[in-house]
Motif scaffolding. Structure first.
Motif, PDB file in Angstrom:
ATOM      1  N   ILE A   1       0.844  -1.187   0.000  1.00 54.30           N
ATOM      2  CA  ILE A   1       0.000   0.000   0.000  1.00 54.30           C
ATOM      3  C   ILE A   1       0.880   1.237   0.000  1.00 54.30           C
ATOM      4  O   ILE A   1       1.732   1.420   0.877  1.00 54.30           O
ATOM      5  CB  ILE A   1      -0.941  -0.008   1.221  1.00 54.30           C
ATOM      6  N   PHE A   2       0.660   2.091  -1.014  1.00 53.55           N
ATOM      7  CA  PHE A   2       1.414   3.323  -1.183  1.00 53.55           C
ATOM      8  C   PHE A   2       0.446   4.490  -1.100  1.00 53.55           C
ATOM      9  O   PHE A   2      -0.617   4.461  -1.723  1.00 53.55           O
ATOM     10  CB  PHE A   2       2.140   3.325  -2.526  1.00 53.55           C
ATOM     11  N   ILE A   3       0.820   5.509  -0.345  1.00 56.17           N
ATOM     12  CA  ILE A   3      -0.087   6.622  -0.097  1.00 56.17           C
ATOM     13  C   ILE A   3       0.597   7.948  -0.428  1.00 56.17           C
ATOM     14  O   ILE A   3       1.703   8.226   0.052  1.00 56.17           O
ATOM     15  CB  ILE A   3      -0.559   6.634   1.368  1.00 56.17           C
ATOM     16  N   HIS A   4      -0.080   8.746  -1.252  1.00 56.01           N
ATOM     17  CA  HIS A   4       0.333  10.136  -1.470  1.00 56.01           C
ATOM     18  C   HIS A   4      -0.662  10.995  -0.704  1.00 56.01           C
ATOM     19  O   HIS A   4      -1.842  11.052  -1.036  1.00 56.01           O
ATOM     20  CB  HIS A   4       0.300  10.534  -2.947  1.00 56.01           C
ATOM     21  N   LEU A   5      -0.188  11.636   0.348  1.00 52.75           N
ATOM     22  CA  LEU A   5      -1.030  12.533   1.136  1.00 52.75           C
ATOM     23  C   LEU A   5      -0.826  13.949   0.637  1.00 52.75           C
ATOM     24  O   LEU A   5       0.316  14.434   0.569  1.00 52.75           O
ATOM     25  CB  LEU A   5      -0.676  12.426   2.622  1.00 52.75           C
ATOM     26  N   ASP A   6      -1.913  14.592   0.273  1.00 55.01           N
ATOM     27  CA  ASP A   6      -1.873  15.990  -0.174  1.00 55.01           C
ATOM     28  C   ASP A   6      -1.049  16.803   0.815  1.00 55.01           C
ATOM     29  O   ASP A   6      -1.185  16.653   2.036  1.00 55.01           O
ATOM     30  CB  ASP A   6      -3.309  16.510  -0.241  1.00 55.01           C
ATOM     31  N   SER A   7      -0.195  17.658   0.307  1.00 59.55           N
ATOM     32  CA  SER A   7       0.696  18.426   1.182  1.00 59.55           C
ATOM     33  C   SER A   7      -0.049  19.415   2.080  1.00 59.55           C
ATOM     34  O   SER A   7       0.518  19.922   3.043  1.00 59.55           O
ATOM     35  CB  SER A   7       1.767  19.162   0.365  1.00 59.55           C
ATOM     36  N   LYS A   8      -1.330  19.658   1.782  1.00 59.60           N
ATOM     37  CA  LYS A   8      -2.121  20.551   2.654  1.00 59.60           C
ATOM     38  C   LYS A   8      -2.473  19.869   3.973  1.00 59.60           C
ATOM     39  O   LYS A   8      -2.836  20.536   4.933  1.00 59.60           O
ATOM     40  CB  LYS A   8      -3.406  20.988   1.941  1.00 59.60           C
ATOM     41  N   ALA A   9      -2.371  18.539   4.021  1.00 59.04           N
ATOM     42  CA  ALA A   9      -2.720  17.783   5.228  1.00 59.04           C
ATOM     43  C   ALA A   9      -1.473  17.508   6.062  1.00 59.04           C
ATOM     44  O   ALA A   9      -0.368  17.382   5.529  1.00 59.04           O
ATOM     45  CB  ALA A   9      -3.389  16.472   4.833  1.00 59.04           C
ATOM     46  N   ASP A  10      -1.650  17.399   7.358  1.00 62.10           N
ATOM     47  CA  ASP A  10      -0.556  17.082   8.264  1.00 62.10           C
ATOM     48  C   ASP A  10      -0.344  15.567   8.284  1.00 62.10           C
ATOM     49  O   ASP A  10      -1.250  14.807   8.637  1.00 62.10           O
ATOM     50  CB  ASP A  10      -0.882  17.583   9.672  1.00 62.10           C
ATOM     51  N   LEU A  11       0.841  15.129   7.883  1.00 61.84           N
ATOM     52  CA  LEU A  11       1.144  13.702   7.764  1.00 61.84           C
ATOM     53  C   LEU A  11       0.966  12.971   9.091  1.00 61.84           C
ATOM     54  O   LEU A  11       0.351  11.899   9.142  1.00 61.84           O
ATOM     55  CB  LEU A  11       2.569  13.511   7.240  1.00 61.84           C
ATOM     56  N   TYR A  12       1.476  13.524  10.174  1.00 61.43           N
ATOM     57  CA  TYR A  12       1.436  12.826  11.462  1.00 61.43           C
ATOM     58  C   TYR A  12       0.019  12.744  12.018  1.00 61.43           C
ATOM     59  O   TYR A  12      -0.353  11.726  12.607  1.00 61.43           O
ATOM     60  CB  TYR A  12       2.420  13.460  12.440  1.00 61.43           C
ATOM     61  N   GLN A  13      -0.776  13.773  11.829  1.00 58.93           N
ATOM     62  CA  GLN A  13      -2.179  13.707  12.254  1.00 58.93           C
ATOM     63  C   GLN A  13      -2.933  12.664  11.437  1.00 58.93           C
ATOM     64  O   GLN A  13      -3.757  11.924  11.969  1.00 58.93           O
ATOM     65  CB  GLN A  13      -2.856  15.069  12.098  1.00 58.93           C
ATOM     66  N   TYR A  14      -2.649  12.604  10.135  1.00 66.44           N
ATOM     67  CA  TYR A  14      -3.309  11.642   9.258  1.00 66.44           C
ATOM     68  C   TYR A  14      -2.949  10.215   9.680  1.00 66.44           C
ATOM     69  O   TYR A  14      -3.832   9.365   9.821  1.00 66.44           O
ATOM     70  CB  TYR A  14      -2.895  11.899   7.805  1.00 66.44           C
ATOM     71  N   MET A  15      -1.663   9.966   9.888  1.00 65.61           N
ATOM     72  CA  MET A  15      -1.230   8.635  10.304  1.00 65.61           C
ATOM     73  C   MET A  15      -1.816   8.258  11.659  1.00 65.61           C
ATOM     74  O   MET A  15      -2.217   7.114  11.875  1.00 65.61           O
ATOM     75  CB  MET A  15       0.298   8.568  10.340  1.00 65.61           C
ATOM     76  N   ASP A  16      -1.877   9.217  12.563  1.00 64.81           N
ATOM     77  CA  ASP A  16      -2.459   8.964  13.879  1.00 64.81           C
ATOM     78  C   ASP A  16      -3.927   8.574  13.752  1.00 64.81           C
ATOM     79  O   ASP A  16      -4.398   7.647  14.413  1.00 64.81           O
ATOM     80  CB  ASP A  16      -2.298  10.203  14.761  1.00 64.81           C
ATOM     81  N   ALA A  17      -4.667   9.261  12.871  1.00 68.10           N
ATOM     82  CA  ALA A  17      -6.086   8.946  12.663  1.00 68.10           C
ATOM     83  C   ALA A  17      -6.268   7.577  12.008  1.00 68.10           C
ATOM     84  O   ALA A  17      -7.293   6.926  12.205  1.00 68.10           O
ATOM     85  CB  ALA A  17      -6.747  10.032  11.819  1.00 68.10           C
ATOM     86  N   MET A  18      -5.275   7.134  11.241  1.00 71.81           N
ATOM     87  CA  MET A  18      -5.330   5.795  10.630  1.00 71.81           C
ATOM     88  C   MET A  18      -5.106   4.699  11.663  1.00 71.81           C
ATOM     89  O   MET A  18      -5.486   3.549  11.450  1.00 71.81           O
ATOM     90  CB  MET A  18      -4.264   5.647   9.534  1.00 71.81           C
ATOM     91  N   GLY A  19      -4.484   5.039  12.759  1.00 73.24           N
ATOM     92  CA  GLY A  19      -4.209   4.055  13.795  1.00 73.24           C
ATOM     93  C   GLY A  19      -3.191   3.016  13.333  1.00 73.24           C
ATOM     94  O   GLY A  19      -2.305   3.309  12.531  1.00 73.24           O
ATOM     95  N   SER A  20      -3.360   1.796  13.803  1.00 78.01           N
ATOM     96  CA  SER A  20      -2.389   0.740  13.515  1.00 78.01           C
ATOM     97  C   SER A  20      -2.349   0.350  12.038  1.00 78.01           C
ATOM     98  O   SER A  20      -1.376  -0.251  11.582  1.00 78.01           O
ATOM     99  CB  SER A  20      -2.682  -0.496  14.366  1.00 78.01           C
ATOM    100  N   SER A  21      -3.372   0.707  11.270  1.00 75.31           N
ATOM    101  CA  SER A  21      -3.361   0.361   9.844  1.00 75.31           C
ATOM    102  C   SER A  21      -2.321   1.166   9.064  1.00 75.31           C
ATOM    103  O   SER A  21      -1.966   0.801   7.947  1.00 75.31           O
ATOM    104  CB  SER A  21      -4.750   0.529   9.225  1.00 75.31           C
TER     105      SER A  21
END
Length: 109
Positions: free
Chosen positions: A30-50
């Motif tokens: 699984i490869f993810i491009h997160l829009d640069s407008k979003a905070d990477l660490y907050q996004y990963m935290d919201a994804m949890g263990s996945s």
């Protein structure tokens, strides 16, 4: 068969997290491009263990929906995933979408 799920992400980490469990039943990465407008660490935290085991593109683009920036980000996502292995299939999705068929069916198509 090796599959790469390419995810264009921005606002739906919880939805993506729910979908990842079905993607992982396949021999897939699984490869993810997160829009640069979003905070990477907050996004990963919201994804949890996945989020563990997902590959996040480091060279992120500020995406405008339907604009050339979206194409640029998609190309970067493809390049990034291709540098990580030999894949027979690429599945391009957004973080707010979910598969409409079972993982077994994805593997057959």
């Amino acid at each position: 068969m090796k599959i790469a799920f390419l995810i264009m992400a921005y606002r739906a980490p919880v939805t993506l997290s729910a979908s990842i469990s079905s993607y992982r039943t396949l021999d897939a990465d699984i490869f993810i491009h997160l829009d640069s407008k979003a905070d990477l660490y907050q996004y990963m935290d919201a994804m949890g263990s996945s989020a563990v085991g997902c590959h996040f593109v480091q060279s992120r683009t500020n995406i405008f929906w339907g604009g050339f920036s979206m194409i640029r980000a998609t190309i970067e996502l493809i390049r990034f995933s291709a540098s990580h292995g030999n894949y027979e299939r690429f599945v391009l999705l957004s973080d707010d979408s979910a598969p409409i068929c079972s993982p077994a069916r994805i593997n057959e198509v």
